[in-house]
Scaffold this active site. Structure first.
Site, PDB file in Angstrom:
ATOM      1  N   LYS A  10       0.830  -1.205   0.000  1.00 52.50           N
ATOM      2  CA  LYS A  10       0.000   0.000   0.000  1.00 52.50           C
ATOM      3  C   LYS A  10       0.871   1.265   0.000  1.00 52.50           C
ATOM      4  O   LYS A  10       2.088   1.197   0.256  1.00 52.50           O
ATOM      5  CB  LYS A  10      -0.942  -0.051   1.218  1.00 52.50           C
ATOM      6  CG  LYS A  10      -1.927  -1.240   1.149  1.00 52.50           C
ATOM      7  CD  LYS A  10      -2.902  -1.255   2.316  1.00 52.50           C
ATOM      8  CE  LYS A  10      -3.855  -2.443   2.202  1.00 52.50           C
ATOM      9  NZ  LYS A  10      -4.893  -2.449   3.269  1.00 52.50           N
ATOM     10  N   TYR A  51     -12.447  -2.998  -3.953  1.00 58.82           N
ATOM     11  CA  TYR A  51     -13.041  -2.890  -2.615  1.00 58.82           C
ATOM     12  C   TYR A  51     -14.569  -2.900  -2.642  1.00 58.82           C
ATOM     13  O   TYR A  51     -15.208  -2.386  -1.706  1.00 58.82           O
ATOM     14  CB  TYR A  51     -12.519  -1.628  -1.918  1.00 58.82           C
ATOM     15  CG  TYR A  51     -11.085  -1.741  -1.431  1.00 58.82           C
ATOM     16  CD1 TYR A  51     -10.670  -2.802  -0.617  1.00 58.82           C
ATOM     17  CD2 TYR A  51     -10.130  -0.784  -1.774  1.00 58.82           C
ATOM     18  CE1 TYR A  51      -9.359  -2.905  -0.168  1.00 58.82           C
ATOM     19  CE2 TYR A  51      -8.811  -0.878  -1.325  1.00 58.82           C
ATOM     20  CZ  TYR A  51      -8.434  -1.941  -0.519  1.00 58.82           C
ATOM     21  OH  TYR A  51      -7.135  -2.044  -0.066  1.00 58.82           O
ATOM     22  N   PHE A  59     -15.280   3.210   6.842  1.00 60.10           N
ATOM     23  CA  PHE A  59     -13.884   3.406   6.457  1.00 60.10           C
ATOM     24  C   PHE A  59     -13.677   3.450   4.942  1.00 60.10           C
ATOM     25  O   PHE A  59     -12.556   3.636   4.482  1.00 60.10           O
ATOM     26  CB  PHE A  59     -12.992   2.323   7.084  1.00 60.10           C
ATOM     27  CG  PHE A  59     -13.326   0.899   6.675  1.00 60.10           C
ATOM     28  CD1 PHE A  59     -12.893   0.374   5.465  1.00 60.10           C
ATOM     29  CD2 PHE A  59     -14.059   0.084   7.529  1.00 60.10           C
ATOM     30  CE1 PHE A  59     -13.189  -0.932   5.098  1.00 60.10           C
ATOM     31  CE2 PHE A  59     -14.368  -1.225   7.170  1.00 60.10           C
ATOM     32  CZ  PHE A  59     -13.924  -1.732   5.943  1.00 60.10           C
ATOM     33  N   THR A  93      -5.703  -7.665  10.193  1.00 56.06           N
ATOM     34  CA  THR A  93      -5.949  -6.298   9.699  1.00 56.06           C
ATOM     35  C   THR A  93      -5.454  -5.210  10.658  1.00 56.06           C
ATOM     36  O   THR A  93      -4.861  -4.229  10.213  1.00 56.06           O
ATOM     37  CB  THR A  93      -7.475  -6.110   9.472  1.00 56.06           C
ATOM     38  OG1 THR A  93      -7.919  -7.175   8.625  1.00 56.06           O
ATOM     39  CG2 THR A  93      -7.774  -4.789   8.806  1.00 56.06           C
ATOM     40  N   ARG A 104       2.588  -6.500   9.323  1.00 58.12           N
ATOM     41  CA  ARG A 104       1.811  -5.493  10.050  1.00 58.12           C
ATOM     42  C   ARG A 104       2.269  -5.377  11.495  1.00 58.12           C
ATOM     43  O   ARG A 104       2.322  -4.284  12.059  1.00 58.12           O
ATOM     44  CB  ARG A 104       0.323  -5.842   9.965  1.00 58.12           C
ATOM     45  CG  ARG A 104      -0.239  -5.612   8.560  1.00 58.12           C
ATOM     46  CD  ARG A 104      -1.589  -6.269   8.368  1.00 58.12           C
ATOM     47  NE  ARG A 104      -2.230  -5.908   7.109  1.00 58.12           N
ATOM     48  CZ  ARG A 104      -3.272  -6.548   6.589  1.00 58.12           C
ATOM     49  NH1 ARG A 104      -3.771  -7.601   7.228  1.00 58.12           N
ATOM     50  NH2 ARG A 104      -3.809  -6.160   5.455  1.00 58.12           N
ATOM     51  N   ASN A 114      -2.203  -0.238   6.906  1.00 58.32           N
ATOM     52  CA  ASN A 114      -1.692  -1.520   7.377  1.00 58.32           C
ATOM     53  C   ASN A 114      -0.800  -2.210   6.343  1.00 58.32           C
ATOM     54  O   ASN A 114      -0.654  -3.426   6.341  1.00 58.32           O
ATOM     55  CB  ASN A 114      -2.841  -2.420   7.851  1.00 58.32           C
ATOM     56  CG  ASN A 114      -3.813  -2.760   6.744  1.00 58.32           C
ATOM     57  OD1 ASN A 114      -3.626  -2.354   5.600  1.00 58.32           O
ATOM     58  ND2 ASN A 114      -4.843  -3.523   7.060  1.00 58.32           N
ATOM     59  N   HIS A 117      -1.943  -5.605   1.247  1.00 57.15           N
ATOM     60  CA  HIS A 117      -3.163  -6.360   0.959  1.00 57.15           C
ATOM     61  C   HIS A 117      -2.746  -7.711   0.380  1.00 57.15           C
ATOM     62  O   HIS A 117      -1.809  -7.772  -0.421  1.00 57.15           O
ATOM     63  CB  HIS A 117      -4.033  -5.634  -0.079  1.00 57.15           C
ATOM     64  CG  HIS A 117      -5.068  -6.546  -0.681  1.00 57.15           C
ATOM     65  ND1 HIS A 117      -6.286  -6.766  -0.076  1.00 57.15           N
ATOM     66  CD2 HIS A 117      -5.041  -7.338  -1.781  1.00 57.15           C
ATOM     67  CE1 HIS A 117      -6.968  -7.649  -0.809  1.00 57.15           C
ATOM     68  NE2 HIS A 117      -6.235  -8.005  -1.841  1.00 57.15           N
ATOM     69  N   GLU A 128      -8.930 -10.996  -8.236  1.00 57.02           N
ATOM     70  CA  GLU A 128      -7.991  -9.886  -8.092  1.00 57.02           C
ATOM     71  C   GLU A 128      -6.836  -9.991  -9.090  1.00 57.02           C
ATOM     72  O   GLU A 128      -6.364  -8.978  -9.606  1.00 57.02           O
ATOM     73  CB  GLU A 128      -7.461  -9.846  -6.654  1.00 57.02           C
ATOM     74  CG  GLU A 128      -8.559  -9.493  -5.646  1.00 57.02           C
ATOM     75  CD  GLU A 128      -8.140  -9.643  -4.191  1.00 57.02           C
ATOM     76  OE1 GLU A 128      -6.975 -10.042  -3.929  1.00 57.02           O
ATOM     77  OE2 GLU A 128      -8.972  -9.369  -3.311  1.00 57.02           O
TER      78      GLU A 128
END
Ligand code: CMP
Length: 136
Positions: A10, A51, A59, A93, A104, A114, A117, A128
């Protein structure tokens, strides 16, 4: 059982210079290989598809802003039980819940940022991988 999984490092991981550290953990797992790796900035269109299950959650909008706010590294990792394995390397998470030794747990503190993914099932991985690497 050889599998492929989609991993996103991320924007916080890229911005903090943690790409090598995290990719190195995948490379050091016996028999796992990096099949594709790309630095790219995600637009809203791809993020809405990625998502879709989170639409309407509190969120969701902050997550979209965060995920489109800087480049990510998208990669395909292949190897023995890699879907479950990368999820375990990532940790849960919430980074404070995540055990030391996980990505994490070692580097994160807040849930949105975090770091990583990873596809959570064979079905998610198939969807994905097609979304991020349609030519693979
Ligand atoms: P991930 O599990 O990869 O995909 C959904 C993401 O939404 C999650 O990582 C976090 O980045 C974010 N997220 C999930 N739950 C929360 C939450 N309660 N607060 C903020 N961000 C969240």
């Amino acid at each position: 059982m050889t599998q492929r999984t989609l991993v996103l490092l991320k924007p916080d991981a890229v911005g903090r210079g943690l790409v090598g550290e995290i990719v190195g953990r995948f490379e050091r797992k016996a028999g796992w290989t990096i099949r594709a790796l790309e630095l790219r900035t995600l637009d809203r269109g791809i993020l809405e598809q990625h998502y879709a299950e989170h639409v309407g959650r509190p969120f969701y909008e902050p997550l979209m802003g965060f995920m489109s706010g800087g480049p990510v590294v998208a990669l395909v990792v292949e190897g023995e039980r890699v879907i479950e394995g990368v999820r375990r390397l990532a940790g849960p998470t919430d980074p404070i819940e995540a055990a030391p030794g996980s990505v994490r747990g070692d580097f994160g503190t807040i849930t949105r940022e975090n770091l990583i993914h990873a596809s959570d099932s064979e079905e998610s991985a198939a969807r994905e991988l097609k979304l991020f690497f349609p030519s693979l």
